[in-house]
Write a protein that holds these residues in place. Structure first.
Motif, mmCIF file in Angstrom:
data_model
loop_
_atom_site.group_PDB
_atom_site.id
_atom_site.type_symbol
_atom_site.label_atom_id
_atom_site.label_comp_id
_atom_site.label_asym_id
_atom_site.label_seq_id
_atom_site.Cartn_x
_atom_site.Cartn_y
_atom_site.Cartn_z
ATOM 1 N N LEU A 196 -2.279 70.832 27.445
ATOM 2 C CA LEU A 196 -2.616 71.506 26.194
ATOM 3 C C LEU A 196 -3.242 72.890 26.385
ATOM 4 O O LEU A 196 -3.565 73.556 25.401
ATOM 5 C CB LEU A 196 -3.578 70.625 25.380
ATOM 6 N N GLY A 197 -3.421 73.314 27.632
ATOM 7 C CA GLY A 197 -4.013 74.628 27.872
ATOM 8 C C GLY A 197 -5.466 74.716 27.452
ATOM 9 O O GLY A 197 -5.914 75.749 26.945
ATOM 10 N N LEU A 198 -6.222 73.647 27.668
ATOM 11 C CA LEU A 198 -7.607 73.578 27.203
ATOM 12 C C LEU A 198 -8.598 73.913 28.321
ATOM 13 O O LEU A 198 -8.338 73.663 29.494
ATOM 14 C CB LEU A 198 -7.916 72.180 26.663
ATOM 15 N N HIS A 199 -9.757 74.444 27.892
ATOM 16 C CA HIS A 199 -10.834 74.793 28.809
ATOM 17 C C HIS A 199 -12.109 74.054 28.400
ATOM 18 O O HIS A 199 -12.366 73.868 27.206
ATOM 19 C CB HIS A 199 -11.107 76.299 28.773
ATOM 20 N N PRO A 200 -12.955 73.654 29.364
ATOM 21 C CA PRO A 200 -14.188 72.940 29.024
ATOM 22 C C PRO A 200 -15.269 73.876 28.500
ATOM 23 O O PRO A 200 -15.424 75.005 28.971
ATOM 24 C CB PRO A 200 -14.608 72.310 30.362
ATOM 25 N N CYS A 201 -16.004 73.380 27.501
ATOM 26 C CA CYS A 201 -17.165 74.104 26.968
ATOM 27 C C CYS A 201 -18.429 73.631 27.679
ATOM 28 O O CYS A 201 -18.475 72.541 28.252
ATOM 29 C CB CYS A 201 -17.290 73.878 25.469
ATOM 30 N N ILE A 202 -19.463 74.450 27.614
ATOM 31 C CA ILE A 202 -20.736 74.074 28.234
ATOM 32 C C ILE A 202 -21.389 72.913 27.478
ATOM 33 O O ILE A 202 -22.022 72.047 28.074
ATOM 34 C CB ILE A 202 -21.671 75.293 28.298
ATOM 35 N N PHE A 203 -21.206 72.887 26.155
ATOM 36 C CA PHE A 203 -21.779 71.807 25.349
ATOM 37 C C PHE A 203 -21.266 70.454 25.835
ATOM 38 O O PHE A 203 -20.071 70.274 26.054
ATOM 39 C CB PHE A 203 -21.424 71.999 23.883
#
Length: 234
Positions: A196-203
């Protein structure tokens, strides 16, 4: 995901009856109790949805791999979704995340949001509920195809197969340039990027029931300062 349940509260009162009067009168203690009750009821009625502290949902069913978000997580993700909807009429799809649905409707009752969920106890949400089985990722009403600008998914299982099928559902629902948010285990990081082309958030999302698996929130857009922003590659 917890939700606010309506409660019927009874007030016990003592009644004094004067032989010379036809109508009973309340004792001073009972009158004070009644006035306090009415005052509390009036305050509750005047509270906005965002002022309420908790949201109560049905009991988690671990057989369905249900684990509700804690309040901080539910509010943070709900506010992010509402920020994405700000300024433009947007339809939101919540895939297997009834906590988020409940908080969205509490914060903004007018938001257009559809809950896709296997558990039919959530039929209580009426037309906002659509039965969803991830094993049949595109068996959904045709009017839902490419109809949503914001999609939030929380696959029920931490397996590659489950994420792949949920990704098919996301593709079915998404408008072009839709905002995608995925809540799942850290172990799915590479797969989420690939599919899905997703990146992790810090939250870091958390649940009311303390889980051993590390959970993450992934997005297909840079949230800037919200949600702590994207986590930088080391």
């Amino acid at each position: 995901m917890e939700g606010v349940a309506d409660r019927n509260v009874g007030v016990g009162v003592d009644v004094d009856v004067d032989d010379d009067e036809d109508a009973p009168t309340l004792s001073s203690q009972a009158l004070a109790a009644l006035q306090e009750y009415l005052r509390e009821q009036n305050q509750n009625q005047n509270q906005s949805p965002a002022d309420q502290s908790e949201v109560a949902l049905v009991t988690e069913d671990w057989r369905l791999s249900q684990f509700w978000y804690d309040r901080e997580t539910a509010e943070a993700v709900a506010n992010e979704v509402l920020a994405l909807c700000s300024g433009t009429p947007s339809r939101v799809a919540c895939i297997a995340c009834p906590t988020l649905y409940a908080y969205l409707k509490r914060i903004d009752p007018c938001v257009s949001v559809q809950l896709l969920e296997y558990d039919k106890r959530f039929e209580q949400y009426g037309s906002d509920f659509t039965f969803y089985d991830y094993n049949k990722p595109e068996e959904l009403p045709t009017e839902m195809k490419h109809a949503y600008q914001v999609i939030v998914a929380d696959p029920p299982y931490l397996s590659g197969e489950c994420l792949e099928k949920v990704a098919q559902t996301i593709s079915f629902l998404s408008q072009s340039n839709a905002y995608l948010l995925l809540l799942t285990g850290e172990v799915q990081k590479d797969r989420a990027a690939e599919l899905l082309g997703l990146h992790p958030c810090i939250f870091r999302p958390k649940h009311s029931s303390k889980l051993g698996n590390e959970f993450r929130l992934f997005t297909n857009y840079d949230p800037g300062t919200r949600l702590g922003g994207w986590e930088q590659e080391k």
